[in-house]
Scaffold this motif. Sequence first.
Motif, PDB file in Angstrom:
ATOM      1  N   LYS A   1      55.990 -31.277 126.683  1.00 68.26           N
ATOM      2  CA  LYS A   1      57.063 -31.907 125.756  1.00 68.26           C
ATOM      3  C   LYS A   1      56.887 -30.817 124.315  1.00 68.26           C
ATOM      4  N   ALA A   2      58.307 -30.420 123.982  1.00 70.39           N
ATOM      5  CA  ALA A   2      57.920 -29.573 122.861  1.00 70.39           C
ATOM      6  C   ALA A   2      57.376 -30.219 121.692  1.00 70.39           C
ATOM      7  N   SER A   3      57.713 -31.714 121.587  1.00 70.03           N
ATOM      8  CA  SER A   3      57.383 -32.357 120.322  1.00 70.03           C
ATOM      9  C   SER A   3      55.571 -32.305 120.434  1.00 70.03           C
ATOM     10  N   THR A   4      55.101 -32.471 121.716  1.00 71.86           N
ATOM     11  CA  THR A   4      53.719 -32.706 121.795  1.00 71.86           C
ATOM     12  C   THR A   4      52.760 -31.291 121.441  1.00 71.86           C
ATOM     13  N   LEU A   5      53.426 -30.342 121.776  1.00 71.10           N
ATOM     14  CA  LEU A   5      53.049 -29.031 121.624  1.00 71.10           C
ATOM     15  C   LEU A   5      52.908 -28.764 119.995  1.00 71.10           C
ATOM     16  N   TYR A   6      54.164 -28.988 119.474  1.00 73.04           N
ATOM     17  CA  TYR A   6      54.233 -29.119 117.875  1.00 73.04           C
ATOM     18  C   TYR A   6      53.104 -29.747 117.370  1.00 73.04           C
ATOM     19  N   GLU A   7      52.745 -30.987 117.696  1.00 73.99           N
ATOM     20  CA  GLU A   7      51.877 -32.017 116.873  1.00 73.99           C
ATOM     21  C   GLU A   7      50.432 -31.631 117.164  1.00 73.99           C
ATOM     22  N   ALA A   8      50.202 -30.979 118.365  1.00 75.96           N
ATOM     23  CA  ALA A   8      48.737 -30.234 118.716  1.00 75.96           C
ATOM     24  C   ALA A   8      48.750 -29.189 117.795  1.00 75.96           C
ATOM     25  N   TYR A   9      49.868 -28.155 117.587  1.00 74.30           N
ATOM     26  CA  TYR A   9      49.690 -27.213 116.704  1.00 74.30           C
ATOM     27  C   TYR A   9      49.459 -27.397 115.390  1.00 74.30           C
ATOM     28  N   ALA A  10      50.121 -28.497 114.657  1.00 72.18           N
ATOM     29  CA  ALA A  10      49.984 -29.026 113.349  1.00 72.18           C
ATOM     30  C   ALA A  10      48.603 -29.565 113.134  1.00 72.18           C
ATOM     31  N   GLU A  11      48.154 -30.359 114.065  1.00 67.35           N
ATOM     32  CA  GLU A  11      46.800 -30.914 114.036  1.00 67.35           C
ATOM     33  C   GLU A  11      45.713 -29.903 113.811  1.00 67.35           C
ATOM     34  N   TRP A  12      46.063 -28.989 114.945  1.00 70.15           N
ATOM     35  CA  TRP A  12      44.992 -27.711 114.735  1.00 70.15           C
ATOM     36  C   TRP A  12      45.099 -26.726 113.550  1.00 70.15           C
ATOM     37  N   GLY A  13      46.137 -26.921 112.782  1.00 71.09           N
ATOM     38  CA  GLY A  13      46.382 -26.110 111.721  1.00 71.09           C
ATOM     39  C   GLY A  13      45.654 -26.705 110.575  1.00 71.09           C
ATOM     40  N   LYS A  14      45.768 -27.982 110.600  1.00 69.73           N
ATOM     41  CA  LYS A  14      45.276 -28.734 109.426  1.00 69.73           C
ATOM     42  C   LYS A  14      43.732 -28.930 109.468  1.00 69.73           C
ATOM     43  N   SER A  15      43.113 -28.873 110.742  1.00 66.85           N
ATOM     44  CA  SER A  15      41.960 -28.885 111.214  1.00 66.85           C
ATOM     45  C   SER A  15      40.992 -27.273 110.818  1.00 66.85           C
ATOM     46  N   GLN A  16      41.905 -26.371 110.529  1.00 67.37           N
ATOM     47  CA  GLN A  16      41.466 -24.903 110.188  1.00 67.37           C
ATOM     48  C   GLN A  16      41.889 -24.806 108.842  1.00 67.37           C
ATOM     49  N   GLY A  17      42.279 -25.957 108.022  1.00 68.67           N
ATOM     50  CA  GLY A  17      42.723 -25.620 106.676  1.00 68.67           C
ATOM     51  C   GLY A  17      43.734 -24.886 106.276  1.00 68.67           C
ATOM     52  N   LEU A  18      44.691 -24.800 107.304  1.00 67.14           N
ATOM     53  CA  LEU A  18      45.961 -24.265 107.140  1.00 67.14           C
ATOM     54  C   LEU A  18      47.350 -24.974 107.028  1.00 67.14           C
ATOM     55  N   LEU A  19      48.097 -24.485 106.496  1.00 62.36           N
ATOM     56  CA  LEU A  19      49.492 -25.373 106.338  1.00 62.36           C
ATOM     57  C   LEU A  19      50.241 -25.127 107.205  1.00 62.36           C
ATOM     58  N   PRO A  20      50.389 -25.937 108.404  1.00 60.79           N
ATOM     59  CA  PRO A  20      51.321 -25.326 109.524  1.00 60.79           C
ATOM     60  C   PRO A  20      52.698 -25.155 109.192  1.00 60.79           C
ATOM     61  N   GLY A  21      53.474 -24.442 109.949  1.00 56.77           N
ATOM     62  CA  GLY A  21      54.885 -24.045 109.754  1.00 56.77           C
ATOM     63  C   GLY A  21      55.416 -25.303 110.123  1.00 56.77           C
ATOM     64  N   THR A  22      56.891 -25.207 109.672  1.00 57.90           N
ATOM     65  CA  THR A  22      57.848 -26.315 110.384  1.00 57.90           C
ATOM     66  C   THR A  22      58.138 -26.327 111.983  1.00 57.90           C
ATOM     67  N   ASN A  23      58.368 -27.299 112.513  1.00 62.63           N
ATOM     68  CA  ASN A  23      58.653 -27.374 113.899  1.00 62.63           C
ATOM     69  C   ASN A  23      59.708 -26.533 114.446  1.00 62.63           C
ATOM     70  N   THR A  24      60.987 -26.313 113.283  1.00 66.13           N
ATOM     71  CA  THR A  24      62.001 -25.034 113.725  1.00 66.13           C
ATOM     72  C   THR A  24      61.130 -23.783 113.841  1.00 66.13           C
ATOM     73  N   HIS A  25      60.363 -23.256 113.082  1.00 67.99           N
ATOM     74  CA  HIS A  25      59.626 -21.961 112.987  1.00 67.99           C
ATOM     75  C   HIS A  25      58.647 -21.973 114.193  1.00 67.99           C
ATOM     76  N   PHE A  26      58.048 -22.965 114.475  1.00 67.61           N
ATOM     77  CA  PHE A  26      56.851 -23.052 115.617  1.00 67.61           C
ATOM     78  C   PHE A  26      58.116 -22.943 117.041  1.00 67.61           C
ATOM     79  N   GLY A  27      58.976 -23.530 116.980  1.00 65.41           N
ATOM     80  CA  GLY A  27      60.081 -23.543 118.203  1.00 65.41           C
ATOM     81  C   GLY A  27      60.417 -21.853 118.357  1.00 65.41           C
TER      82      GLY A  27
END
Length: 70
Positions: free
Chosen positions: A13-39
């Motif tokens: 699911k596209a939403s599941t991928l984005y959620e995992a990406y956003a969670e990973w980014g936060k755990s790395q101290g990064l500000l994840p981009g938007t779902n649109t940019h990720f897509g």
Amino acid sequence: DERCLVADGVRCKASTLYEAYAEWGKSQGLLPGTNTHFGRTLNEKGYEIHGGKGNVQWRIGISLLPNTQE
């Protein structure tokens, strides 16, 4: 990349991928981009998106490894 499975015949699911990406980014101290940019980035890398039932969108050719899906 370490949390992804890239192979023919897999999808996620596209939403599941984005959620995992956003969670990973936060755990790395990064500000994840938007779902649109990720897509858009996934589109550029060749991971097609396909619609499913109930407005669910799937990314084809990429998934999360089993221990990272929640």
